[in-house]
Design a protein around this motif. Structure first.
Motif, mmCIF file in Angstrom:
data_model
loop_
_atom_site.group_PDB
_atom_site.id
_atom_site.type_symbol
_atom_site.label_atom_id
_atom_site.label_comp_id
_atom_site.label_asym_id
_atom_site.label_seq_id
_atom_site.Cartn_x
_atom_site.Cartn_y
_atom_site.Cartn_z
ATOM 1 N N ALA A 108 0.838 -1.199 0.000
ATOM 2 C CA ALA A 108 0.000 0.000 0.000
ATOM 3 C C ALA A 108 0.876 1.254 0.000
ATOM 4 C CB ALA A 108 -0.927 0.001 1.215
ATOM 5 N N ALA A 109 1.947 1.231 0.788
ATOM 6 C CA ALA A 109 2.854 2.388 0.850
ATOM 7 C C ALA A 109 3.496 2.641 -0.507
ATOM 8 C CB ALA A 109 3.921 2.147 1.920
ATOM 9 N N VAL A 110 3.887 1.551 -1.182
ATOM 10 C CA VAL A 110 4.517 1.706 -2.492
ATOM 11 C C VAL A 110 3.494 2.226 -3.507
ATOM 12 C CG1 VAL A 110 5.545 0.453 -4.430
ATOM 13 C CG2 VAL A 110 6.340 0.018 -2.102
ATOM 14 N N MET A 111 2.285 1.644 -3.492
ATOM 15 C CA MET A 111 1.258 2.074 -4.445
ATOM 16 C C MET A 111 0.974 3.563 -4.283
ATOM 17 S SD MET A 111 0.442 -0.596 -6.256
ATOM 18 C CE MET A 111 -1.181 -0.928 -6.896
ATOM 19 N N ASP B 116 -0.592 0.020 -15.493
ATOM 20 C CA ASP B 116 -1.508 -0.968 -14.933
ATOM 21 C C ASP B 116 -1.097 -1.315 -13.497
ATOM 22 O OD1 ASP B 116 -2.774 -3.372 -14.227
ATOM 23 O OD2 ASP B 116 -2.913 -4.008 -16.325
ATOM 24 N N ARG B 117 -1.877 -0.854 -12.521
ATOM 25 C CA ARG B 117 -1.529 -1.042 -11.116
ATOM 26 C C ARG B 117 -1.698 -2.483 -10.639
ATOM 27 N NH1 ARG B 117 -1.720 3.215 -7.380
ATOM 28 N NH2 ARG B 117 -1.005 5.110 -8.399
ATOM 29 N N ALA B 118 -2.670 -3.175 -11.244
ATOM 30 C CA ALA B 118 -2.862 -4.577 -10.862
ATOM 31 C C ALA B 118 -1.644 -5.400 -11.286
ATOM 32 C CB ALA B 118 -4.135 -5.123 -11.510
ATOM 33 N N ALA B 119 -1.152 -5.110 -12.485
ATOM 34 C CA ALA B 119 0.049 -5.801 -12.957
ATOM 35 C C ALA B 119 1.224 -5.475 -12.047
ATOM 36 C CB ALA B 119 0.367 -5.381 -14.400
ATOM 37 N N PHE B 120 1.325 -4.215 -11.635
ATOM 38 C CA PHE B 120 2.422 -3.829 -10.754
ATOM 39 C C PHE B 120 2.342 -4.557 -9.416
ATOM 40 C CE2 PHE B 120 4.222 -1.302 -7.342
ATOM 41 C CZ PHE B 120 5.528 -1.130 -7.792
ATOM 42 N N ALA B 121 1.119 -4.670 -8.879
ATOM 43 C CA ALA B 121 0.957 -5.332 -7.580
ATOM 44 C C ALA B 121 1.418 -6.787 -7.656
ATOM 45 C CB ALA B 121 -0.502 -5.251 -7.131
ATOM 46 N N GLU B 122 1.133 -7.454 -8.770
ATOM 47 C CA GLU B 122 1.578 -8.852 -8.916
ATOM 48 C C GLU B 122 3.093 -8.945 -9.045
ATOM 49 O OE1 GLU B 122 -2.468 -10.114 -11.264
ATOM 50 O OE2 GLU B 122 -0.587 -11.004 -11.971
ATOM 51 N N LEU B 123 3.665 -8.031 -9.820
ATOM 52 C CA LEU B 123 5.119 -7.993 -9.977
ATOM 53 C C LEU B 123 5.779 -7.760 -8.612
ATOM 54 C CD1 LEU B 123 7.018 -7.945 -12.596
ATOM 55 C CD2 LEU B 123 7.265 -5.516 -12.097
ATOM 56 N N VAL C 286 11.136 0.608 -10.584
ATOM 57 C CA VAL C 286 10.628 -0.266 -11.653
ATOM 58 C C VAL C 286 9.431 0.392 -12.330
ATOM 59 C CG1 VAL C 286 9.400 -2.443 -12.078
ATOM 60 C CG2 VAL C 286 11.495 -2.425 -10.682
ATOM 61 N N TRP C 287 8.559 0.957 -11.526
ATOM 62 C CA TRP C 287 7.386 1.655 -12.065
ATOM 63 C C TRP C 287 7.811 2.886 -12.876
ATOM 64 C CZ3 TRP C 287 2.050 1.155 -12.236
ATOM 65 C CH2 TRP C 287 1.311 2.310 -12.481
ATOM 66 N N ALA C 288 8.695 3.676 -12.287
ATOM 67 C CA ALA C 288 9.074 4.949 -12.907
ATOM 68 C C ALA C 288 9.888 4.751 -14.182
ATOM 69 C CB ALA C 288 9.860 5.800 -11.910
ATOM 70 N N LYS C 289 10.661 3.675 -14.230
ATOM 71 C CA LYS C 289 11.549 3.478 -15.386
ATOM 72 C C LYS C 289 11.097 2.344 -16.296
ATOM 73 C CE LYS C 289 15.618 5.646 -13.556
ATOM 74 N NZ LYS C 289 17.045 5.548 -13.219
ATOM 75 N N ALA C 290 9.823 1.976 -16.175
ATOM 76 C CA ALA C 290 9.308 0.850 -16.960
ATOM 77 C C ALA C 290 9.583 1.027 -18.457
ATOM 78 C CB ALA C 290 7.810 0.675 -16.703
ATOM 79 N N HIS C 291 9.621 2.281 -18.916
ATOM 80 C CA HIS C 291 9.840 2.531 -20.350
ATOM 81 C C HIS C 291 11.244 2.140 -20.788
ATOM 82 C CE1 HIS C 291 11.243 6.070 -18.191
ATOM 83 N NE2 HIS C 291 12.006 6.359 -19.224
ATOM 84 N N LEU C 292 12.164 1.996 -19.838
ATOM 85 C CA LEU C 292 13.539 1.646 -20.204
ATOM 86 C C LEU C 292 13.758 0.137 -20.287
ATOM 87 C CD1 LEU C 292 15.541 4.217 -18.037
ATOM 88 C CD2 LEU C 292 15.047 4.311 -20.496
#
Lengths: 219, 184
Positions: A71-74, B25-32, B65-71
């Motif tokens: 949650a903190a990361v999100m 996609d936040r759901a994809a991020f949560a799984e990763l 990972v989220w911020a640099k996903a484009h790389l």
């Protein structure tokens, strides 16, 4: 592809660079060589993939994340818009590749040299203290004093060339000398030689004068 | 989980990265995150971080990972390898308090989508490398783990005669050849 480079980074050093366990001074040299050498760049990619394979494996090193961690990361993702897809332009023809220019500036003319005798000049780079990185400017045809090594010495040629018992080293080439190597590098006669030399222990000179002198030049 | 399921699972992460990059996609991020965050944290603890620093750094790695996903480029690295390099750099920064000089980027020509065949080949080779490492004799694997996740110095690495460099390098020779080809 420009690859006249004949002397490369050792496996151990590439692995250490990939694992992130080398002192900063060695990292500068490895990153500078890779900027000039596609072979070692590809080798590095394979060492990174070993790290990735071990990170991704189902192993006993899994740690439990704190409660509320996801949650903190999100929450923090809000602040990060999707990035653009630009890539840094290549500057491969520069005398000083980017990882080194971060320390000494874009060209060798701005280096603050200090004379250390026989026309040889040096400039020590600001790095962490666990190893020392120095630029050496050796006049064409001049021999460095015969020396041995207490640890590892890596020398990367940036300009000109030098020769010793292990071969002829030109721009981009790296010589790695360990405790069992004694050598007398001689700069090629055609041009002054500028190299990046990294050591993790003092060199071993013969002769009392050099032994005393070396304390003053931190070599 | 069978080997085949594992292979599918791994190639799934590439799809996750694509979804994160293209549609945030936040759901994809949560799984990763569920898969990789505990691994990154474990890696940092093995490297000498205490639990709270490791937690903090693992969170930062995942935000990166989220911020640099484009790389992320699936024709050049597996997702695990890409995350490993981010975690390693974070480790050097946070644990060793050092800068990490990085090689100059290559120019890869005009930006375009990597060819699907290259992506599949790279991901398959990553999979077979992971299998080769998993099948190493326990002692060799332990040494390798120590070299990457412990803090062996370069001279200690040089002194480790049991490091299975030959075995591993023969497995990744294909990947190397292909990378060289791609860079020419």
């Amino acid at each position: 592809m420009k690859n006249d480079i004949k002397h490369h980074i050792t496996d151990q050093m590439l692995m250490g660079y990939s694992a992130g366990t080398l002192p900063e001074a060695f990292n500068i040299l490895v990153a500078t060589h890779i900027s000039l050498c596609d072979d070692c760049r590809a080798q590095l990619a394979s060492y990174d993939s070993i790290g990735g394979a071990m990170l991704g494996a189902d192993n006993d090193a899994l740690a439990t994340m704190d409660t509320g961690s996801l949650a903190a990361v999100m929450e923090r993702l809000e602040d990060c818009p999707a990035g653009a897809t630009e890539r840094a332009p290549s500057a491969r023809n520069n005398t000083v590749p980017a990882p080194l220019s971060d320390y000494i500036g874009n060209d060798l003319s701005g280096v603050k040299w200090r004379n250390i005798g026989m026309g040889v000049r040096q400039a020590i780079l600001p790095t962490s203290a666990d190893a020392t990185a120095r630029l050496l400017h050796i006049p064409a045809g001049v021999a460095m004093p015969d020396h041995g090594h207490n640890g590892t010495e890596m020398t990367l040629v940036l300009q000109g060339a030098f020769q010793d018992d292990d071969g002829y080293f030109a721009r981009g080439d790296v010589e790695t000398a360990d405790a069992d190597v004694n050598h007398t590098p001689v700069a090629d006669i055609h041009e002054d030689c500028i190299c990046l030399a990294v050591t993790d222990a003092p060199l071993r000179f013969k002769g009392l004068f050099l032994k005393i002198f070396q304390r003053f030049i931190r070599i | 989980m069978s080997t085949r399921e594992k292979a599918e699972k791994r190639s799934l992460w590439v799809d996750h990265m694509v979804r994160i990059h293209t549609s945030r996609d936040r759901a994809a991020f949560a799984e990763l995150y569920g898969h990789f965050a505990p691994r990154v944290k474990g890696f940092l603890i093995k490297s000498g971080a205490d639990a709270s620093l490791a937690e903090e750094c693992a969170q930062e790695v995942m935000v990166t990972v989220w911020a640099k996903a484009h790389l992320f480029d699936a024709s050049r690295a597996s997702v695990a390898t890409w995350i490993f390099t981010i975690a390693r750099n974070r480790k050097i920064d946070a644990l060793r308090k050092q800068r990490r000089p990085e090689p100059e980027e290559l120019t890869w020509g005009p930006e375009e989508e990597p060819a699907q065949a290259d992506v599949i080949a790279l991901q398959q080779e990553s999979e077979s490398l992971a299998r080769a490492i998993a099948e190493l004799p326990a002692r060799q694997r332990a040494l390798l783990e120590k070299a990457y996740f412990g803090d062996l110095t370069h001279s200690e690495i040089a002194a480790q005669t049991g490091l299975p460099l030959g075995t591993i390098k023969s497995r990744i020779r294909l990947a190397l050849d292909r990378l060289r080809h791609a860079m020419k």
